[in-house]
Scaffold this motif. Structure first.
Motif, short mmCIF file in Angstrom:
data_model
loop_
_atom_site.label_atom_id
_atom_site.label_comp_id
_atom_site.label_asym_id
_atom_site.label_seq_id
_atom_site.Cartn_x
_atom_site.Cartn_y
_atom_site.Cartn_z
N SER A 111 0.69 -1.35 0.04
CA SER A 111 -0.04 -0.13 0.16
C SER A 111 0.82 1.03 -0.17
CB SER A 111 -1.32 -0.11 0.97
OG SER A 111 -0.48 -0.02 2.57
N ARG A 112 1.32 0.99 0.60
CA ARG A 112 3.18 2.62 0.78
C ARG A 112 3.04 3.20 -0.99
NH1 ARG A 112 6.34 -0.11 6.40
NH2 ARG A 112 4.52 1.01 7.51
N PHE A 113 3.42 1.79 -0.93
CA PHE A 113 4.10 2.89 -2.47
C PHE A 113 3.94 1.85 -4.13
CE2 PHE A 113 7.27 -0.42 -2.82
CZ PHE A 113 8.49 0.09 -0.92
N GLY A 114 2.79 0.60 -4.13
CA GLY A 114 2.29 0.49 -4.87
C GLY A 114 3.05 -0.56 -5.54
N TRP A 115 3.37 -1.78 -4.65
CA TRP A 115 4.52 -2.10 -5.16
C TRP A 115 3.78 -4.12 -5.47
CZ3 TRP A 115 5.97 -7.40 -2.22
CH2 TRP A 115 6.49 -8.14 -3.30
N ARG A 116 3.97 -4.71 -6.23
CA ARG A 116 2.51 -5.69 -6.73
C ARG A 116 4.08 -6.91 -6.99
NH1 ARG A 116 0.18 -2.87 -4.39
NH2 ARG A 116 -2.10 -2.37 -4.41
N PRO A 117 4.00 -8.06 -6.98
CA PRO A 117 4.40 -9.01 -7.56
C PRO A 117 3.95 -9.23 -8.55
CG PRO A 117 4.04 -9.80 -5.46
CD PRO A 117 3.65 -8.11 -5.52
N VAL A 118 5.08 -9.73 -10.20
CA VAL A 118 3.66 -10.26 -10.83
C VAL A 118 4.76 -11.23 -11.20
CG1 VAL A 118 3.26 -7.86 -11.49
CG2 VAL A 118 6.06 -9.17 -12.06
N HIS A 119 6.09 -11.71 -10.55
CA HIS A 119 6.64 -13.18 -11.34
C HIS A 119 6.33 -14.29 -10.62
CE1 HIS A 119 9.12 -10.22 -12.97
NE2 HIS A 119 9.62 -10.86 -14.01
N PRO A 120 6.77 -15.81 -11.46
CA PRO A 120 6.02 -16.94 -10.54
C PRO A 120 6.41 -17.09 -8.99
CG PRO A 120 7.73 -17.33 -12.80
CD PRO A 120 7.52 -16.05 -12.68
N THR A 121 5.17 -17.61 -8.77
CA THR A 121 5.48 -18.36 -7.09
C THR A 121 6.49 -19.79 -7.45
OG1 THR A 121 3.86 -20.16 -7.72
CG2 THR A 121 3.03 -18.03 -6.47
N LEU A 122 7.38 -19.39 -6.14
CA LEU A 122 7.82 -20.87 -5.55
C LEU A 122 7.60 -22.08 -6.28
CD1 LEU A 122 10.86 -21.66 -4.39
CD2 LEU A 122 9.57 -20.66 -2.32
N LEU A 123 6.44 -22.34 -5.54
CA LEU A 123 6.03 -23.85 -6.52
C LEU A 123 6.61 -23.86 -7.84
CD1 LEU A 123 3.50 -24.92 -3.69
CD2 LEU A 123 6.19 -25.21 -3.96
N GLU A 124 5.53 -23.12 -8.59
CA GLU A 124 5.77 -22.49 -9.79
C GLU A 124 6.58 -22.62 -10.98
OE1 GLU A 124 1.50 -19.71 -10.55
OE2 GLU A 124 3.81 -18.91 -10.54
N TYR A 125 8.01 -21.95 -9.77
CA TYR A 125 9.12 -21.96 -10.13
C TYR A 125 10.06 -23.18 -10.19
CZ TYR A 125 14.58 -20.39 -10.57
OH TYR A 125 15.34 -20.17 -10.95
N LEU A 126 9.56 -23.93 -9.39
CA LEU A 126 9.97 -24.96 -9.16
C LEU A 126 9.76 -25.45 -9.77
CD1 LEU A 126 10.21 -25.65 -5.23
CD2 LEU A 126 12.56 -25.72 -6.52
N GLU A 127 8.45 -25.98 -10.65
CA GLU A 127 7.71 -27.37 -10.70
C GLU A 127 8.21 -27.09 -12.47
OE1 GLU A 127 4.24 -26.45 -10.59
OE2 GLU A 127 3.67 -28.05 -8.77
N SER A 128 8.65 -25.29 -12.97
CA SER A 128 9.10 -24.89 -14.79
C SER A 128 10.43 -25.74 -14.77
CB SER A 128 9.03 -23.62 -14.67
OG SER A 128 10.23 -23.47 -13.82
N GLY A 129 10.91 -26.19 -13.47
CA GLY A 129 12.61 -26.70 -13.89
C GLY A 129 14.11 -25.38 -14.21
#
Length: 314
Positions: free
Chosen positions: A277-295
């Protein structure tokens, strides 16, 4: 802005360097070696050779920049107290130089959500846990930094979760290192302990926003996922590696994970609501499990030395 970045050759440091340059800022990067200097120079950064022990160099670089992003830390778990003392001295040196230079200067230092009280959702309003061994030793770095808010310096603390992506696996690294050595993926007890986690590129964006918009005395949690159970991480890793997955007691974990075992077993869910809320930060990249599953992490064959309980500054 012209930003002095310590730890610029590390995983987050390189991502932050690219993030700053792509948004029109200039980067003065601290480099310990010629190899690191070459990498950073190729990214477009100006180079200053030195280490965290070179306090005069740190002061000089900070004084001629509009802001400092302090990411470097000496990862020597055999002398963690000594590493934290080096960190505090570096923070005091750079903060003093920035405050003396005056103007609307920014100072962002690095800490961790793991320093907060465990077993509950940690927030930006909490202070470090003085009863926790890691919190009691490293937490004072936050105190040293935030004291500069009284000197009109836009100082803020960035408490990192487990960071993955762009060559990093965060707390998955010791899990992978032990799996490579022992042929089995291990987690501790029931695996219900939670790791908050964020992709490296989302972390880099948070640092940039803090440098641009952070207010004096702010504490930020760049947390994309509030808490991922460690058993789920182990199962995802085991599936990708085609290895069995098994639980270890806390005592067994010391033999499996070495000096990182205690940290890997913590329950550290953390909130980022105020940071968003303070400066509009919004994460957009893969989650941890998505990253692991992607290889995608599989191409990084060399794990960081700290994941095998060795020492190194990054």
């Amino acid at each position: 802005m012209r930003i002095f970045v310590t730890g610029a050759s590390g995983n987050i440091g390189k991502a932050l360097t690219r993030e700053l340059l792509s948004h029109g800022h200039q980067v003065l990067a601290l480099a310990r070696s010629d190899a690191s200097a070459t990498v950073l120079r190729n990214l477009g950064a100006e180079i200053q050779h030195g280490t965290l022990n070179d306090l005069d160099i740190l002061k000089e670089c900070a004084s001629k920049c509009d802001g400092v992003a302090h990411l470097a830390f000496v990862h020597d778990f055999s002398d963690y107290a000594g590493c934290c003392a080096i960190d505090r001295a570096a923070i005091d040196a750079m903060g003093s130089a920035l405050a003396a230079a005056g103007g609307n200067r920014a100072f962002v230092i690095t800490s961790g959500t793991a320093l907060l009280e465990k077993g509950q959702v940690a927030t930006e309003d909490q202070t470090y846990d003085e009863n926790d061994p890691f919190g009691a030793i490293r937490g004072p770095s936050e105190t040293v930094a935030l004291a500069f808010a009284a000197k009109d310096l836009r100082v803020s603390v960035m408490r990192l979760p487990s960071v993955y992506g762009e060559g990093s696996l965060g707390w998955v690294a010791p899990m992978l290192a032990s799996a490579q050595e022992k042929g089995v993926v291990s987690y501790i007890d029931k695996g219900e302990n939670r790791w908050c986690a964020t992709h490296t590129l989302d972390i880099a964006q948070a640092y940039r926003l803090a440098l641009e918009k952070g207010q004096a005395g702010s504490v930020f949690h760049p947390v994309a996922e509030e808490g991922v159970p460690s058993k789920e991480v182990a199962l995802a890793l085991g599936k990708k590696l085609n290895l069995p997955v098994m639980t270890r007691t806390q005592e067994e974990a010391l033999a499996v994970f070495g000096l990182t075992a205690n940290a890997m077993g913590i329950d550290n869910p953390s909130s980022s609501s105020k940071t968003r809320s303070r400066f509009g930060w919004r994460p957009v990249h893969p989650t941890l499990l998505e990253y692991l599953e992607s290889g995608d992490w599989g191409k990084y064959a060399t794990l960081p030395s700290w994941s095998r309980a060795e020492s190194k500054e990054v």
